[in-house]
Structures are given as structure tokens and as C-alpha cells.
Design a protein around this motif. Sequence first.
Motif, mmCIF file in Angstrom:
data_model
loop_
_atom_site.group_PDB
_atom_site.id
_atom_site.type_symbol
_atom_site.label_atom_id
_atom_site.label_comp_id
_atom_site.label_asym_id
_atom_site.label_seq_id
_atom_site.Cartn_x
_atom_site.Cartn_y
_atom_site.Cartn_z
ATOM 1 N N PRO A 220 0.816 -1.218 0.000
ATOM 2 C CA PRO A 220 0.000 0.000 0.000
ATOM 3 C C PRO A 220 0.851 1.269 0.000
ATOM 4 C CG PRO A 220 -0.851 -1.581 1.608
ATOM 5 C CD PRO A 220 0.471 -2.112 1.138
ATOM 6 N N ALA A 221 2.010 1.209 0.662
ATOM 7 C CA ALA A 221 2.867 2.401 0.746
ATOM 8 C C ALA A 221 3.352 2.833 -0.631
ATOM 9 C CB ALA A 221 4.062 2.123 1.658
ATOM 10 N N ILE A 222 3.746 1.875 -1.460
ATOM 11 C CA ILE A 222 4.217 2.213 -2.809
ATOM 12 C C ILE A 222 3.055 2.675 -3.671
ATOM 13 C CG2 ILE A 222 5.261 1.293 -4.913
ATOM 14 C CD1 ILE A 222 7.215 1.836 -2.589
ATOM 15 N N ARG A 223 1.921 2.003 -3.596
ATOM 16 C CA ARG A 223 0.759 2.457 -4.372
ATOM 17 C C ARG A 223 0.388 3.889 -4.011
ATOM 18 N NH1 ARG A 223 -1.551 -2.955 -3.087
ATOM 19 N NH2 ARG A 223 -2.859 -1.912 -1.544
ATOM 20 N N GLN A 224 0.428 4.200 -2.711
ATOM 21 C CA GLN A 224 0.092 5.551 -2.261
ATOM 22 C C GLN A 224 1.063 6.576 -2.839
ATOM 23 O OE1 GLN A 224 -2.582 6.502 0.064
ATOM 24 N NE2 GLN A 224 -2.026 8.477 -0.859
ATOM 25 N N ARG B 180 -6.489 -5.283 2.830
ATOM 26 C CA ARG B 180 -5.868 -6.488 2.288
ATOM 27 C C ARG B 180 -6.709 -7.047 1.140
ATOM 28 N NH1 ARG B 180 -4.198 -11.818 5.905
ATOM 29 N NH2 ARG B 180 -3.351 -13.051 4.198
ATOM 30 N N ILE B 181 -6.025 -7.547 0.099
ATOM 31 C CA ILE B 181 -6.719 -8.181 -1.027
ATOM 32 C C ILE B 181 -7.127 -9.592 -0.610
ATOM 33 C CG2 ILE B 181 -6.514 -8.965 -3.410
ATOM 34 C CD1 ILE B 181 -4.422 -6.794 -3.835
ATOM 35 N N ILE C 232 -4.934 -5.859 -8.282
ATOM 36 C CA ILE C 232 -5.466 -7.169 -8.685
ATOM 37 C C ILE C 232 -4.348 -8.199 -8.651
ATOM 38 C CG2 ILE C 232 -6.498 -8.484 -10.584
ATOM 39 C CD1 ILE C 232 -7.838 -5.904 -11.526
ATOM 40 N N PRO C 233 -4.525 -9.306 -7.932
ATOM 41 C CA PRO C 233 -3.489 -10.348 -7.922
ATOM 42 C C PRO C 233 -3.337 -10.969 -9.303
ATOM 43 C CG PRO C 233 -5.106 -10.696 -6.166
ATOM 44 C CD PRO C 233 -5.673 -9.656 -7.083
#
Length: 402
Positions: A339-343, A364-365, A385-386
Motif C-alpha cells: 500500500p505504501a508504494i501504491r500511495q 488487504r486483497i 489485482i493479484p
Amino acid sequence: MKNEILVCNSGSSSLKLDVFRSGEALNYLASASVDRIGQSDGPKSELKIEIENGQTHKEEGVFEDHRSALLRISEILEKENVFLNDHRMAVGHRVVHGGPTITRPVLIDHEIEKTIDECSIYAPLHNPANLNGIKVARELFDCPQVAVFDTAFHAQMPAPARTYAIPRELARKHGIQRYGFHGTSHGYVAEIAARNLNRALQDLNLITLHLGNGASACAIHKGISIDTSMGFTPLEGLVMGTRSGDLDPAIVAYLQEKEKLIFQEVDTLLNRQSGLLGLGGASDMRDLLEKEKQGDQDAALAIDAFCYRIRKYIGAYFAAIGDPVDAIIFTAGIGENSPAIRQRVMDNLFADRIYFDSAANEKRIENREGNLLTREHSPVAVYAIPTDEEWMIARLTRDLLV
């Protein structure tokens, strides 16, 4: 009933297998892996098998070659009534490079084997290992064998995106063009995104981000890959775990002269000692994030460079697609789990059309459809998406035969 598909991913000293049952849907039956094949010194090979009913099998041993490893896995699977002879529909093989001529999944025969071998010049670390797995599986399993290529999803890229600005006769002579990689992954998450949006893939414009130790971006216009960040080789594009990504080509000659390096040493430097490892001292993003928390400035720069390059490609692909973008998709190890990188990638990025939801980003996915990371009415959706390249290879294998 012949309805089981074995998916084979053969590495130089490893083997990864998955078995699926084909029906109204493709259902997972089993997975297997073995490492250290052909390595008699050091630790023994570890073989692991997991069956969908919860059964597991682990053993250590010495496997002289891929044939002995695949034979042993087959013996164990058959005891669990998986991939029995009269159940075998096909074997689907992951092959990294199909060169300029193979642009879709194909039934394997001796001519296809020959082409895969010839394409080893483009992917010397991967194609020979993939071909080895093919030859062993064709010997052991009397059923159709299908090759699915990482490069195939990008085969319809328009010429301006595919072409490097070098003399045309030289490019034609040596097959130099943008091929792109991670195609099976980009194609898979694009299909899942289309399902999430309840729209046909051929009506969608997407930007897919496969962010793992290897990383690539892809621009998808009306369901077709029109550009991707990896090029003639997987070295081009995003900052990766140990690969530099985009680089001024003159740096190669400069380093050869100043450091007295031969070409192979520069190749090793850029492919195995650069990227996050070269910048921040670690190739794993989790380690870098921890180092950054402890005040490591090199780690912080590595993360910033990684995210900046992704943002830069997203912006470029908005322009390349031209029409309104429907969704951005994060996938693979970092894309799915950080999540940190996506943010950091999405922070204030096209905020007028991307309503990023930081709270949703932290969740969490929990299923294959992934998570929606944007607020309601966001003109551009963002998903995590996994990826499931093995399932996609099985699906493409089945589609070719049916």
C-alpha cells in the motif's frame, strides 16, 4: 475424461508446475515445485507439492536433470489421482520469447521447438530453460503441448511504439524491436479489470503496472497492448530490483572506457547490480521501506526513483492512449502487497480525474477480483489485482485446443 491441464514453468535449475481442471470454469487442482536441479554440491533439492484437498508432500533429494524431477512429481500426483494418463488434456508451457514470428499461443512441434531455440539469442537466460522443460514434458506426457509466450500479448503494438530509431537494415537483420514482456500477466489483470467494470475488454483503455522484482508498465487501448516499458530485452523501462531500467546508452561505452570493463561486465552491472539494489543496497522493496524508516537516505532515494519512474510512464501512457483512460491496475509482488508504494505512486496524480481512496488502499486483497482503490464516481478507476499467470496459461492452452 481428458480435462486436466498441466502448466509448466521451467527454469535453468528449477521447475514449477500447476494443474487445473477444465469445465465451466478452470479450477486449481495442485501445484508443485523443485529447486536446485542438476546441482550435486551443496544443499539437496527441495520438492514441494500441494493438492487442493489440503494434502501436502515435501521431500529432499538429488535430481540430476529436469526429467528426473518431472518424473518424480508425476508419480506423486498420480498417487493423488491428479493428471492421470486418461485425464491429460494438455501441457501448457510458459516461454519468455517468441521473437518476431510467434505472436500467439501455438501447438508445439519440432518446428516450434526450433524457433524457440533460435529465439534464445534474445532471451539466453530463459528460452533454453523453457525449451528443456518442453522436451522433457513431450517425452513423458502423450498429450498436446502448447507454448504461451510472454511477448505475444504485445505483438500488435503499432510500428511507432515498436521501432527503435536505428538504421532499418540493421534492425531487420538482427530482429531489433520492442518486444515487451510480462504479457501473460498484463493480459490477465486486464481481463479481470474488464469483469470488475462490467465491460468488454475491447471497449476499455487501461494502464497495467506489473511491479515485482522485474517490473513493467503497459498501455492498453481498446483491449490491445499499444506500448510497454520493457523493450528488446527486459532491461528497459521501470527501475527494478536489480535492473537499471531506462538509461542513456552512452553510459555503457563510458563505463567500458573509464572502468576498463568488458561488455559482459557492463551487462552484469546493469542487469544484476543496479536498480533498487544499486541505489539503496537492497533489491527487496520491503527491506528498503524498513531502511527508509530508520533514516537511510539511499533507500529513500531508491524508493523515490522507483515511484517517479512509474508516475512518468503513467503520464506518458495517458498521452499514448489518447482516449480517456478507464482504469489503472497494480499487480505482482509490490503492486499487490505494498500500500505504501501504491500511495506514493498515486499521490496527487491526475487528481482531477483519479479520486484515490487512501483508506481502501490499506485494505488487504482477499479475492482474485482484487480491490478498488478509488472513491465512487472517480472518472478513472484504480485497482490492485493479484496476477495469476499460471491460470492464464491454462486458459490460453484450453482456448487453443477447444
